[in-house]
Enzyme design. Structure first.
Site, PDB file in Angstrom:
ATOM      1  N   LYS A 211       0.840  -1.198   0.000  1.00 32.53           N
ATOM      2  CA  LYS A 211       0.000   0.000   0.000  1.00 32.53           C
ATOM      3  C   LYS A 211       0.873   1.245   0.000  1.00 32.53           C
ATOM      4  O   LYS A 211       1.900   1.287   0.691  1.00 32.53           O
ATOM      5  CB  LYS A 211      -0.908  -0.006   1.226  1.00 32.53           C
ATOM      6  CG  LYS A 211      -1.894   1.151   1.300  1.00 32.53           C
ATOM      7  CD  LYS A 211      -2.723   1.081   2.577  1.00 32.53           C
ATOM      8  CE  LYS A 211      -3.765   2.176   2.652  1.00 32.53           C
ATOM      9  NZ  LYS A 211      -4.548   2.132   3.915  1.00 32.53           N
ATOM     10  N   SER A 287      -9.368   1.861   3.132  1.00 32.25           N
ATOM     11  CA  SER A 287      -8.583   2.609   2.178  1.00 32.25           C
ATOM     12  C   SER A 287      -7.521   1.772   1.460  1.00 32.25           C
ATOM     13  O   SER A 287      -6.910   2.239   0.492  1.00 32.25           O
ATOM     14  CB  SER A 287      -7.882   3.782   2.889  1.00 32.25           C
ATOM     15  OG  SER A 287      -6.995   3.316   3.885  1.00 32.25           O
ATOM     16  N   SER A 311      -9.337  -0.320   7.406  1.00 29.84           N
ATOM     17  CA  SER A 311      -8.828  -0.097   6.052  1.00 29.84           C
ATOM     18  C   SER A 311      -8.206  -1.319   5.394  1.00 29.84           C
ATOM     19  O   SER A 311      -7.983  -1.311   4.188  1.00 29.84           O
ATOM     20  CB  SER A 311      -7.812   1.049   6.057  1.00 29.84           C
ATOM     21  OG  SER A 311      -8.455   2.272   6.311  1.00 29.84           O
TER      22      SER A 311
END
Length: 621
Positions: A211, A287, A311
């Site tokens: 990420k 996210s 997330s």
């Protein structure tokens, strides 16, 4: 308090709260009062909020109408604040585990994790859509060792797949940044090690995505923004990335994410909105959207995410993969953007529980971050060869909370839990988890305050035109929280730590659906501006907060699909440092449900010898 006087809540002392099934505690459904906005509407709303007096007035009205003032801002809470969710080491009695030595290297731990896995015949992917299995880390390792393929060939197929997925008919937006030359260099080095018969570990040559909130050379760390990497340079790998690299893993780039993690949809107006591989007209969740989607689509068996408010687990559930967040402090924060330092930490997205365990083995460490206790928590791995020997497991279930989801989510999760208990002779214990909505709002005040503090030095110099419109709105709300609200939020955290400790005296884990809804449509009006959809957002985070606010280990595993074929996840929330038990239970759940898994609409089989097949009949939002 004047206009904002809502007869603020007076919290009773924690020892007077009944946690039993017969409790009279009121369950408050998240009655979010905010319309969905996108396109020109979100722009106008952002402009209004950025007007000093008008914006402040609107934000206070929103906080009043959504119970922030009543339950947090002006509430009367007698408990002292607790600022970090650290947990002292307790000698939990976990069944069928392997104790890991404190001086073991990442490669040593990975080898021990492999010894904990059952022997299984090589996976096969059935393209008919039934009995679908994903290629695992062990499958890649077998293929490399047998010379059936090489890391270099897999890397080339990966690059071809990423290129195809970025074409207009798909526009999946998996990655913010990847470097073909660097990927091929890593793959060549791994291929040479395998040819010499000296692979570092079973992870040698395995593709792992990261990420874009985690430092990973040679890439900048953008946090999903167009500006943050200019203010904060990336000079070395994050600690968790360094551990994976030391095991021979190939780091394949930085995955897409919701800008600064300020949303749950994964819609990013700067780098494209990551689409759900099960249906590209649906959101992937956020996210850690790109990390979940690349695993779902078969591009990587595992990826790293960061979980500050679900997330990792939200996109994992919506994309039908495993999402695993260990206890706060079990994975180092070093090299991760400090956007929410008391509620966020790195987590794992994987195609299977086995791969989550292997990756966890590589990145976990014995010295917890900011852990004051002199007794360091031990690391244990689950002996997944002996799931049937685990006995007397008790699942704590709060019915009002569990059922606060759509009918398809509720019935699927209920059936999966019943099947699990019947198969293994385990039991469900009805409990009350009090003040769920209060905890959600306290967590929101906390993560908002921490994000504002972290970004303040940069935002003072920033042209807001560089931010997405939805994030501009979020920032105006974030910066409205003041010291009283933050302190009350930490008092509520202290209360919840007490409640959960008491619940874990009667049960091994708390069980919930992972999300209250499945993936919803990705609408075209949101692609360039982002969207404000706090009603769906509240449904997505409904079961997330304890894992972050209280630092508890959590895992989600796919248990079925709704009528549209969109994945549904079941979540286990565990005692501090009980990762082994959680993985045991999730593995047992996976074993019962995996035969019904369906292949995603967008899927790349990187171990097949045939060329990648073109995907036809796909549309975009």
């Amino acid at each position: 308090m004047g206009l904002f006087d809502l007869k603020a809540k007076v919290y009773k002392p924690v020892n007077e709260v009944n946690l039993g099934a017969d409790s009279d505690e009121t369950y408050i459904h998240a009655n979010v009062k905010a319309p969905r906005m996108a396109g020109i509407l979100v722009k106008v709303f952002a402009w209004l909020l950025e007007l000093r007096l008008v914006g402040a007035f609107i934000v206070e009205i929103l906080k009043r109408n959504n119970l922030v003032h009543k339950l947090v801002s002006f509430a009367n809470v007698s408990e002292p604040p607790l600022f970090t969710p650290t947990h002292a080491w307790e000698d939990n009695v976990e069944q069928q585990v392997c104790l890991i030595k404190s001086n073991s290297t990442p490669a040593d731990r990975v080898a021990q994790a492999i010894d904990c896995l059952p022997e299984r015949k090589e996976n096969a992917i059935n393209n008919s859509g039934s009995n679908f299995h994903r290629w695992t880390i062990k499958d890649y390792y077998r293929a490399y060792c047998s010379r059936g393929t090489t890391p270099l060939l897999v890397a080339k197929r990966f690059l071809a797949a990423v290129k195809e997925s970025s074409e207009p008919n798909l526009n999946m937006s998996f990655f913010i940044n990847y470097d073909a030359e660097d990927i091929l260099r890593q793959a060549e080095e791994s291929t040479l090690r395998h040819e010499r018969g000296t692979p570092i570990s079973v992870l040698d040559g395995v593709l792992v995505a990261v990420k874009d909130e985690i430092d990973c050379m040679p890439y900048p760390t953008t946090g999903g923004t167009k500006w943050l990497h200019k203010a904060r340079s990336c000079t070395e790998d994050a600690y968790c990335v360094r551990q994976l690299r030391s095991c021979g893993a190939i780091l394949v780039g930085k995955t897409n994410m919701h800008e600064i993690g300020a949303g749950t949809s994964g819609i990013n107006p700067h780098y494209g909105s990551t689409r759900n591989p099960y249906n590209i007209d649906k959101i992937s969740g956020g996210s850690s959207s790109g990390s979940a989607a690349v695993v779902c689509a078969g591009l990587c068996p595992v990826a790293l995410g960061v979980d500050g408010g679900g997330s990792v687990r939200i996109p994992a559930s919506l994309c039908g993969v495993v999402g695993f967040k260990p206890t706060f402090g079990r994975v180092s924060h070093s090299g991760i953007l400090p956007l929410n330092w008391t509620v966020g930490m790195a987590g794992i997205l994987a195609g299977t529980i086995e791969d989550a365990l292997i990756t966890y083995a590589a990145i976990c460490h014995h010295i917890p971050f900011r852990q004051p206790t002199p007794s360091l928590p031990e690391i244990t791995f689950p002996l997944l060869t002996s799931t049937n020997s685990i006995s007397n497991i008790k699942f704590a279930k709060y019915g009002k909370w569990f059922n606060d989801s759509t009918e398809d989510v509720r019935s699927c999760c209920e059936n999966a839990l019943d099947m699990l208990c019947k198969h293994h002779g385990w039991k469900t214990v009805e409990v009350t988890v009090p003040e769920i909505e209060e905890m959600r709002l306290a967590h929101y005040a906390t993560i908002a305050s921490e994000c504002t503090a972290a970004l303040a030095p940069h935002l003072a110099k920033l042209d807001f035109a560089e931010m997405g419109w939805d994030v501009r709105v979020a920032y105006q709300v974030y910066r409205s929280f003041h010291s009283r609200e933050y302190l009350n939020a930490q008092r509520i955290r202290n209360r919840q730590m007490h409640f959960h400790r008491e619940i874990f005296k009667t049960a091994d884990v708390i069980v919930t659906p992972t999300t209250g809804v499945t993936a919803y449509p990705l609408q075209s009006d949101a692609l360039n501006t982002g969207e404000l959809d706090y009603i769906n957002g509240a449904a997505l985070v409904r079961f997330m907060i304890a894992g972050n606010f209280l630092g508890l280990p959590t895992v989600t595993v796919m248990v079925g699909c709704n009528k549209e074929g969109m994945p549904i996840g079941l979540q286990f929330i565990g005692r501090p440092w009980s990762e082994a038990t959680l993985l045991h239970l999730a593995y047992a759940m996976q074993a019962l449900c995996s035969k019904s898994y369906k292949k995603p609409m967008v899927f790349y089989d990187l171990l097949k010898k045939e060329e990648l097949l073109p995907r036809n009949g796909m549309t975009k939002a």
